[in-house]
Design an enzyme around this catalytic site. Structure first.
Site, PDB file in Angstrom:
ATOM      1  N   GLU A  58      -2.895   3.169  -0.250  1.00 51.23           N
ATOM      2  CA  GLU A  58      -1.430   3.641  -0.606  1.00 51.23           C
ATOM      3  C   GLU A  58      -1.975   4.906  -1.499  1.00 51.23           C
ATOM      4  OE1 GLU A  58       1.332   2.854  -0.220  1.00 51.23           O
ATOM      5  OE2 GLU A  58       0.979   0.721   0.481  1.00 51.23           O
ATOM      6  N   CYS A  89       3.040  -5.242  -5.985  1.00 52.38           N
ATOM      7  CA  CYS A  89       2.170  -4.430  -5.488  1.00 52.38           C
ATOM      8  C   CYS A  89       2.128  -3.073  -6.146  1.00 52.38           C
ATOM      9  CB  CYS A  89       2.032  -4.401  -4.061  1.00 52.38           C
ATOM     10  SG  CYS A  89       1.637  -5.574  -3.105  1.00 52.38           S
ATOM     11  N   HIS A 113      -2.547  -2.098   1.169  1.00 53.45           N
ATOM     12  CA  HIS A 113      -1.639  -2.902   1.744  1.00 53.45           C
ATOM     13  C   HIS A 113      -2.176  -3.494   3.052  1.00 53.45           C
ATOM     14  CE1 HIS A 113       1.976  -2.430  -0.890  1.00 53.45           C
ATOM     15  NE2 HIS A 113       1.794  -3.854  -0.756  1.00 53.45           N
TER      16      HIS A 113
END
Length: 212
Positions: free
Chosen positions: A78, A141, A165
């Site tokens: 991310e 998250c 992820h």
């Protein structure tokens, strides 16, 4: 480097979370990195305090959080977290924040300071599906990635932080033929490759963006 790698407890009526299953199978030494592992609850109200206490009692150069992204077909580092909790479903404490700021004195967003493109490319170089993600969602998250950015900004200026992820594993998609999954051993291999790339002082300047 001393790296803390976290995974999450199962949530949404599931009995397994591939993030924690993969973290438990990581080697304790990856390249030149020493790995510690921590299981986080899928709880908006609890994760901050657990992370705070862990960082206060241990010195880590890097914190890398791992989470489940059901429906994705790749391992996805991310790039950024945003300052909003907007939960589609309640967490494991039956708490469902909607349109709530994570930290009122925080920035609108925090960008991971890890070499996310190098990490993504390292995953791809292993022959595994990897992609750079520009949205960590608005569930726990994203909350954890944002909180790590907040801590780095306010308290730990030398801390490096990030989030990856991972897809479902096959046993989670039985009876769901159109839902992608990835064998656990491949997720472990992808995370290992990404962690090895953390050693890069500078990120790669390659095109891994999207058009939408």
């Amino acid at each position: 480097m001393h790296i803390l790698v976290t995974g999450f407890a199962p949530f949404d009526n599931q009995n397994i979370n591939p993030s924690w299953e993969a973290v438990t199978q990581l080697e304790d030494i990856i390249g030149t990195h020493t790995i510690d592992k921590l299981k986080l609850p899928t709880s908006f109200k609890k994760v901050d305090n657990i992370i705070n206490k862990t960082l206060a009692s241990n010195h880590y150069d890097v914190v890398l959080a791992i989470g489940q992204a059901g429906g994705r077909n790749a391992i996805t580092p991310e790039r950024v977290a945003i300052n909003i909790d907007d939960a589609r479903i309640p967490d494991n404490d039956d708490f469902q924040p909607i349109d709530q700021a994570i930290h009122l004195d925080g920035a609108p967003a925090y960008f991971s300071n890890l070499p996310v493109k190098a990490m993504t490319q390292s995953i791809i170089n292993q022959g595994l599906p990897g992609a750079l993600s520009n949205s960590a969602g608005t569930y726990v998250c994203n909350h954890v990635l944002y909180h790590l950015g907040y801590l780095q900004d306010k308290h730990y200026p030398h801390l490096r932080f990030g989030f990856i992820h991972v897809p479902y594993i096959p046993e989670q998609v039985i009876g769901k033929p159109d839902t992608p999954s990835m064998p656990l051993e491949k997720i472990v291999a992808g995370l290992t490759a990404a962690i090895e790339a953390i050693s890069n002082d500078e990120d790669l300047r390659i095109a891994l963006g999207t058009t939408e």
